[in-house]
Write a protein that holds these residues in place. Structure first.
Motif, PDB file in Angstrom:
ATOM      1  N   LYS A  86       1.084  -1.006   0.036  1.00 51.56           N
ATOM      2  CA  LYS A  86       0.036   0.055  -0.158  1.00 51.56           C
ATOM      3  C   LYS A  86       1.067   1.186   0.015  1.00 51.56           C
ATOM      4  O   LYS A  86       2.123   1.192   0.387  1.00 51.56           O
ATOM      5  CB  LYS A  86      -0.847  -0.061   1.281  1.00 51.56           C
ATOM      6  N   PRO A  87       0.394   2.276  -0.406  1.00 53.26           N
ATOM      7  CA  PRO A  87       1.286   3.646  -0.425  1.00 53.26           C
ATOM      8  C   PRO A  87       1.925   3.911   0.882  1.00 53.26           C
ATOM      9  O   PRO A  87       2.771   4.277   1.042  1.00 53.26           O
ATOM     10  CB  PRO A  87       0.239   4.595  -1.027  1.00 53.26           C
ATOM     11  N   GLU A  88       0.886   3.476   2.139  1.00 54.68           N
ATOM     12  CA  GLU A  88       1.393   3.871   3.382  1.00 54.68           C
ATOM     13  C   GLU A  88       2.584   3.050   3.949  1.00 54.68           C
ATOM     14  O   GLU A  88       3.370   3.259   4.829  1.00 54.68           O
ATOM     15  CB  GLU A  88       0.307   3.753   4.255  1.00 54.68           C
ATOM     16  N   ASP A  89       2.940   2.063   2.919  1.00 53.64           N
ATOM     17  CA  ASP A  89       4.236   1.136   3.484  1.00 53.64           C
ATOM     18  C   ASP A  89       5.458   1.918   2.838  1.00 53.64           C
ATOM     19  O   ASP A  89       6.576   1.278   3.135  1.00 53.64           O
ATOM     20  CB  ASP A  89       3.886  -0.195   2.616  1.00 53.64           C
ATOM     21  N   THR A  90       5.310   2.894   2.087  1.00 49.86           N
ATOM     22  CA  THR A  90       6.383   3.681   1.687  1.00 49.86           C
ATOM     23  C   THR A  90       7.255   4.190   2.640  1.00 49.86           C
ATOM     24  O   THR A  90       6.829   4.835   3.567  1.00 49.86           O
ATOM     25  CB  THR A  90       6.058   5.045   0.791  1.00 49.86           C
ATOM     26  N   ALA A  91       8.575   3.686   2.898  1.00 52.85           N
ATOM     27  CA  ALA A  91       9.456   4.163   4.059  1.00 52.85           C
ATOM     28  C   ALA A  91      10.820   3.549   3.790  1.00 52.85           C
ATOM     29  O   ALA A  91      11.060   2.916   2.638  1.00 52.85           O
ATOM     30  CB  ALA A  91       8.984   3.484   5.288  1.00 52.85           C
ATOM     31  N   VAL A  92      11.875   3.957   4.302  1.00 54.61           N
ATOM     32  CA  VAL A  92      13.022   3.406   4.465  1.00 54.61           C
ATOM     33  C   VAL A  92      13.173   2.414   5.163  1.00 54.61           C
ATOM     34  O   VAL A  92      12.712   2.376   6.356  1.00 54.61           O
ATOM     35  CB  VAL A  92      14.184   4.280   4.796  1.00 54.61           C
ATOM     36  N   TYR A  93      13.345   0.994   4.730  1.00 56.34           N
ATOM     37  CA  TYR A  93      13.166  -0.259   5.528  1.00 56.34           C
ATOM     38  C   TYR A  93      14.690  -0.709   6.083  1.00 56.34           C
ATOM     39  O   TYR A  93      15.575  -0.595   5.106  1.00 56.34           O
ATOM     40  CB  TYR A  93      12.690  -1.279   4.898  1.00 56.34           C
ATOM     41  N   TYR A  94      14.928  -0.899   7.428  1.00 54.02           N
ATOM     42  CA  TYR A  94      16.062  -1.387   8.155  1.00 54.02           C
ATOM     43  C   TYR A  94      16.080  -2.489   8.720  1.00 54.02           C
ATOM     44  O   TYR A  94      15.182  -2.941   9.316  1.00 54.02           O
ATOM     45  CB  TYR A  94      16.515   0.008   9.070  1.00 54.02           C
ATOM     46  N   CYS A  95      16.940  -3.138   8.502  1.00 54.33           N
ATOM     47  CA  CYS A  95      17.476  -4.291   9.131  1.00 54.33           C
ATOM     48  C   CYS A  95      18.419  -4.296  10.549  1.00 54.33           C
ATOM     49  O   CYS A  95      19.094  -3.398  10.586  1.00 54.33           O
ATOM     50  CB  CYS A  95      18.263  -5.240   8.201  1.00 54.33           C
ATOM     51  N   ASN A  96      17.689  -4.867  11.766  1.00 51.53           N
ATOM     52  CA  ASN A  96      18.457  -4.823  12.965  1.00 51.53           C
ATOM     53  C   ASN A  96      18.805  -6.092  13.490  1.00 51.53           C
ATOM     54  O   ASN A  96      18.200  -7.079  13.536  1.00 51.53           O
ATOM     55  CB  ASN A  96      17.233  -4.135  13.870  1.00 51.53           C
ATOM     56  N   PHE A  97      20.081  -6.003  14.119  1.00 44.63           N
ATOM     57  CA  PHE A  97      20.595  -7.351  14.792  1.00 44.63           C
ATOM     58  C   PHE A  97      21.160  -6.679  15.966  1.00 44.63           C
ATOM     59  O   PHE A  97      21.942  -5.912  16.094  1.00 44.63           O
ATOM     60  CB  PHE A  97      21.354  -8.119  14.046  1.00 44.63           C
ATOM     61  N   MET A  98      20.635  -6.775  17.380  1.00 46.14           N
ATOM     62  CA  MET A  98      20.969  -6.524  18.378  1.00 46.14           C
ATOM     63  C   MET A  98      21.458  -4.800  18.477  1.00 46.14           C
ATOM     64  O   MET A  98      20.456  -4.276  18.239  1.00 46.14           O
ATOM     65  CB  MET A  98      22.376  -6.986  19.000  1.00 46.14           C
ATOM     66  N   ASP A  99      22.852  -4.423  18.613  1.00 40.80           N
ATOM     67  CA  ASP A  99      22.446  -2.840  18.528  1.00 40.80           C
ATOM     68  C   ASP A  99      23.112  -2.436  17.061  1.00 40.80           C
ATOM     69  O   ASP A  99      23.496  -1.313  16.856  1.00 40.80           O
ATOM     70  CB  ASP A  99      23.693  -2.406  19.461  1.00 40.80           C
ATOM     71  N   TYR A 100      23.067  -3.285  16.092  1.00 42.32           N
ATOM     72  CA  TYR A 100      23.538  -2.821  14.952  1.00 42.32           C
ATOM     73  C   TYR A 100      22.445  -2.784  13.795  1.00 42.32           C
ATOM     74  O   TYR A 100      21.129  -3.174  14.005  1.00 42.32           O
ATOM     75  CB  TYR A 100      24.230  -3.943  14.383  1.00 42.32           C
TER      76      TYR A 100
END
Length: 111
Positions: A86-100
């Motif tokens: 959906k248009p509201e899914d527009t974003a920058v997507y980030y991967c996270n692992f612990m503090d990284y």
């Protein structure tokens, strides 16, 4: 030191699909818990999905039934399959692992 590299973002029409990948490297024995977050312009970063060894994944209510998080432990990689975008899914997507955190990958849903 840990490195997270995302890939798979892009421009897609509403209703379309994308698959994001996040590969972890460095001083990692195992990827016990990893997750995807996203940040839209002018908004705070929010949790999209998290996957933990031995547990069922958790999803934000806004993506339940449309997104699926999965993992390949041998490759130290997680994925985010995104359907019915959906248009509201527009974003920058980030991967996270612990503090990284990864560098982010842009997802744009627009006609």
């Amino acid at each position: 030191q840990v490195q997270l590299v995302e890939s798979g973002g892009g421009l897609v029409q509403p209703g379309g699909s994308l698959r994001l990948s996040c590969a972890a490297s460095g001083s990692i024995i195992s990827i016990y818990t990893m997750g995807w977050y996203r940040q839209a312009p002018g908004k705070q970063r929010e949790l999209v999905a998290v996957i933990k060894s031995g547990s069922r994944p958790n999803y934000a209510d806004s993506v339940k039934g449309r997104f699926t998080i999965s993992r390949d432990n041998a490759k130290k990689t997680i994925y985010l399959q995104m359907n019915s975008l959906k248009p509201e899914d527009t974003a920058v997507y980030y991967c996270n692992f612990m503090d990284y955190w990864g560098q982010g990958t842009q997802v744009t849903v627009s006609s």
